[in-house]
Write an enzyme that holds these catalytic residues in place. Structure first.
Site, mmCIF file in Angstrom:
data_model
loop_
_atom_site.group_PDB
_atom_site.id
_atom_site.type_symbol
_atom_site.label_atom_id
_atom_site.label_comp_id
_atom_site.label_asym_id
_atom_site.label_seq_id
_atom_site.Cartn_x
_atom_site.Cartn_y
_atom_site.Cartn_z
ATOM 1 N N PRO A 98 0.803 -1.226 0.000
ATOM 2 C CG PRO A 98 -0.116 -1.101 2.131
ATOM 3 C CD PRO A 98 0.638 -1.996 1.226
ATOM 4 C CD GLU A 99 3.725 2.937 -3.862
ATOM 5 O OE1 GLU A 99 3.762 4.076 -4.358
ATOM 6 O OE2 GLU A 99 4.289 1.962 -4.390
ATOM 7 N NE ARG A 108 18.013 17.013 0.343
ATOM 8 C CZ ARG A 108 16.976 16.268 0.709
ATOM 9 N NH1 ARG A 108 15.764 16.763 0.692
ATOM 10 N NH2 ARG A 108 17.162 15.035 1.085
ATOM 11 N NE ARG A 137 7.689 -10.666 2.697
ATOM 12 C CZ ARG A 137 6.938 -10.843 1.621
ATOM 13 N NH1 ARG A 137 5.888 -10.097 1.421
ATOM 14 N NH2 ARG A 137 7.242 -11.765 0.736
#
Length: 286
Positions: A18-19, A166, A127
């Site tokens: 899931p994102e 960055r 998991r």
DNA sequence: AGGCGTACCTGAGGGC
DNA sequence: TGCCCTCAGGTACGCC
């Protein structure tokens, strides 16, 4: 990942890996299914909760589900007392609403919350990476969670300023939940393809037009994925028996060797920050 | 501070 | 057939 078929008495609300779009879909389904219900029992089968299981159970019993929402990849259940139950599904976590008479309990169940109307919410996770945390009303639990990419706060200026200076590859930057919250491997790859940007490009070196495209692509990819109720790599269905649909429109993710839908070149798989990364070397040149 | 590598965890799938 | 081995993924943590 493949899971057992489930019985019609179960409402499946979990989707693999899931994102943001999957968590949003899960939260909407849960909001429909359990808002207003009162927790009558709590069974903790694995110690993946905070506070520790005994106290967790004592504290949560009697609470009412006031609302269900999402913050980044967290499912947030707002409780009647003002506390919140914050859930992170990590890789394989699932939140499933079952009727109490369902004979088969969900495999790999961590926690079962029983409601007064004899339905129950199972938090299951093959998991065991997923976590469930009870947060006090005044507690600032999300201070490390970055901008919501579908909120008004995610302006071009804010986004662009996050990139400034960055050196980290733009794809690695997109996965950093402290900057922008909710993108995972699938949607980071898809957004970069959409914006025609090379995943290894140092974030701070992106041109202004490239930043503009990426700002739009992040939002459009996520919006489309929510419309399609997320990505189901395997044969999942949701609460209404429907699969997510975004797996049918993936441009690059998992398409190693497949033809780019924009330029017909083969999609390439490389590794960035120990993560599989799929992209088109021909049209992602920015 | 920020960026990097590794641990966590288990099922699937490949090689022999 | 079955036993290894590797891989996948998001995040926390220790390290430089």
């Amino acid at each position: 990942m493949r899971l057992e078929p489930f019985t019609p008495t179960q409402l499946l609300l979990g989707i693999d890996v899931p994102e943001l779009p999957e968590v949003e879909t899960i939260a909407r389904g849960l909001a429909n299914a359990i808002t207003g219900k009162t927790i009558e029992s709590a069974t903790v089968l694995r110690p993946v909760v905070y506070p520790e299981p005994v106290r967790f159970g004592k504290e949560i019993v009697g609470e009412r589900i006031a609302a269900v929402g999402r913050r980044g990849k967290f499912v947030v259940l707002s409780l009647g007392s003002g506390r919140r139950l914050v859930v992170h599904l990590r890789m394989t976590g699932r939140l499933i609403v079952q009727r109490a008479e369902a004979t088969d309990s969900e495999p790999y169940t961590n926690v079962v919350l029983g409601f007064r109307d004899r339905t129950r919410l199972c938090f299951a996770d093959v998991r065991r990476f997923g976590r469930m945390r009870l947060v006090e009303p005044e507690e600032e639990w999300a201070s490390d969670v970055g901008l919501e990419p579908l909120s008004r706060a995610f302006s071009f200026e804010r986004f662009s300023s996050l990139l400034d200076g960055r050196p980290t590859p733009i794809k690695v930057f997109l996965l950093d939940q402290r900057r922008i919250a909710g993108l995972g491997n699938i949607y980071a790859c898809e957004a970069l393809w959409d914006a025609r940007i090379r995943p290894s490009r140092p974030a701070g070196t992106l041109s202004k037009p490239a930043r503009k495209r990426l700002h739009i692509s992040i939002q459009s990819v996520l919006r489309r994925a929510i419309e399609l109720r997320g990505t189901s790599i395997d044969d999942y269905v949701d609460a209404q028996g429907r699969r997510g649909g975004f797996q049918n429109v993936l441009s690059v993710y998992g398409r190693d060797g497949g033809a780019c839908t924009r330029c017909k070149s083969p999609i390439k798989r490389t590794v960035l920050a120990q993560r599989g990364t799929w992209w088109c070397r021909t049209c992602q040149k920015h």
